[in-house]
Write a protein that holds these residues in place. Sequence first.
Motif, mmCIF file in Angstrom:
data_model
loop_
_atom_site.group_PDB
_atom_site.id
_atom_site.type_symbol
_atom_site.label_atom_id
_atom_site.label_comp_id
_atom_site.label_asym_id
_atom_site.label_seq_id
_atom_site.Cartn_x
_atom_site.Cartn_y
_atom_site.Cartn_z
ATOM 1 N N LYS A 22 0.798 -1.269 -0.125
ATOM 2 C CA LYS A 22 -0.223 0.122 -0.217
ATOM 3 C C LYS A 22 0.789 1.327 0.251
ATOM 4 C CE LYS A 22 -3.740 2.223 0.814
ATOM 5 N NZ LYS A 22 -4.922 2.352 -0.157
ATOM 6 N N TYR A 23 1.427 1.118 0.557
ATOM 7 C CA TYR A 23 2.898 2.449 1.080
ATOM 8 C C TYR A 23 4.238 2.158 -0.143
ATOM 9 C CZ TYR A 23 -0.911 3.892 3.813
ATOM 10 O OH TYR A 23 -2.301 3.377 4.426
ATOM 11 N N THR A 40 1.993 8.982 6.019
ATOM 12 C CA THR A 40 1.267 8.551 4.930
ATOM 13 C C THR A 40 0.326 10.596 4.971
ATOM 14 O OG1 THR A 40 -0.842 8.212 4.185
ATOM 15 C CG2 THR A 40 -0.672 7.450 6.161
ATOM 16 N N GLN A 42 -3.335 9.886 4.599
ATOM 17 C CA GLN A 42 -4.272 9.272 4.855
ATOM 18 C C GLN A 42 -4.202 9.193 6.508
ATOM 19 O OE1 GLN A 42 -3.187 5.076 3.070
ATOM 20 N NE2 GLN A 42 -4.894 5.796 1.699
ATOM 21 N N LEU A 43 -5.257 8.384 6.730
ATOM 22 C CA LEU A 43 -6.361 8.552 8.200
ATOM 23 C C LEU A 43 -5.767 7.381 8.622
ATOM 24 C CD1 LEU A 43 -9.639 9.968 7.634
ATOM 25 C CD2 LEU A 43 -8.284 11.391 8.670
ATOM 26 N N GLU A 45 -7.574 5.068 10.421
ATOM 27 C CA GLU A 45 -7.750 3.547 9.858
ATOM 28 C C GLU A 45 -7.536 3.162 8.084
ATOM 29 O OE1 GLU A 45 -13.379 3.401 9.179
ATOM 30 O OE2 GLU A 45 -12.733 5.351 10.348
ATOM 31 N N ASP A 46 -7.466 4.503 7.256
ATOM 32 C CA ASP A 46 -6.817 3.503 5.860
ATOM 33 C C ASP A 46 -5.601 2.689 6.963
ATOM 34 O OD1 ASP A 46 -9.513 5.097 4.901
ATOM 35 O OD2 ASP A 46 -7.757 6.936 4.966
ATOM 36 N N VAL A 47 -4.630 3.311 7.730
ATOM 37 C CA VAL A 47 -3.813 2.613 8.034
ATOM 38 C C VAL A 47 -4.034 1.264 8.760
ATOM 39 C CG1 VAL A 47 -1.446 3.130 9.116
ATOM 40 C CG2 VAL A 47 -2.012 4.211 7.882
ATOM 41 N N SER A 48 -5.222 1.631 9.571
ATOM 42 C CA SER A 48 -5.324 -0.314 9.745
ATOM 43 C C SER A 48 -6.275 -0.879 9.552
ATOM 44 C CB SER A 48 -6.360 -0.267 11.244
ATOM 45 O OG SER A 48 -7.893 0.514 10.475
ATOM 46 N N ARG A 49 -6.233 -0.800 8.295
ATOM 47 C CA ARG A 49 -7.007 -1.845 6.955
ATOM 48 C C ARG A 49 -6.232 -2.272 5.914
ATOM 49 N NH1 ARG A 49 -12.572 -1.273 6.921
ATOM 50 N NH2 ARG A 49 -13.250 0.370 7.268
ATOM 51 N N ALA A 50 -4.779 -1.287 5.504
ATOM 52 C CA ALA A 50 -3.756 -1.976 4.714
ATOM 53 C C ALA A 50 -2.589 -2.862 5.683
ATOM 54 C CB ALA A 50 -3.022 -0.386 4.915
ATOM 55 N N GLY A 55 -11.806 -3.449 9.259
ATOM 56 C CA GLY A 55 -12.092 -3.723 7.614
ATOM 57 C C GLY A 55 -12.831 -5.713 7.952
#
Length: 88
Positions: A22-23, A40, A42-43, A45-50, A55
């Motif tokens: 992702k990164y 990043t 991003q938030l 939440e986005d990092v926790s999904r990656a 999720g």
Amino acid sequence: MNTFAVMLREPDARTRDGLNEKYESTNVYRINDVTFLVRTKQLAEDVSRAAGIKGEERFISGVVFKLNRSYAGHASRSLWEWLREDEE
């Protein structure tokens, strides 16, 4: 950019692979098998999904913290250099 600490309950290669997918590699710093830093826009939440923590495709227990650029401690020089890169 924001800096996040990803902390897992136990090691999981899928988290490492997901973050690296992702990164960009320069924006992921692996401290050990259960702790990573991610830069990043991003938030959390986005990092926790990656990372697979949150999720529909959740597979690991862990937490993501947003760091506030206030650091202290004793660690490798490469860690401090990595943290400074975003400040430049």
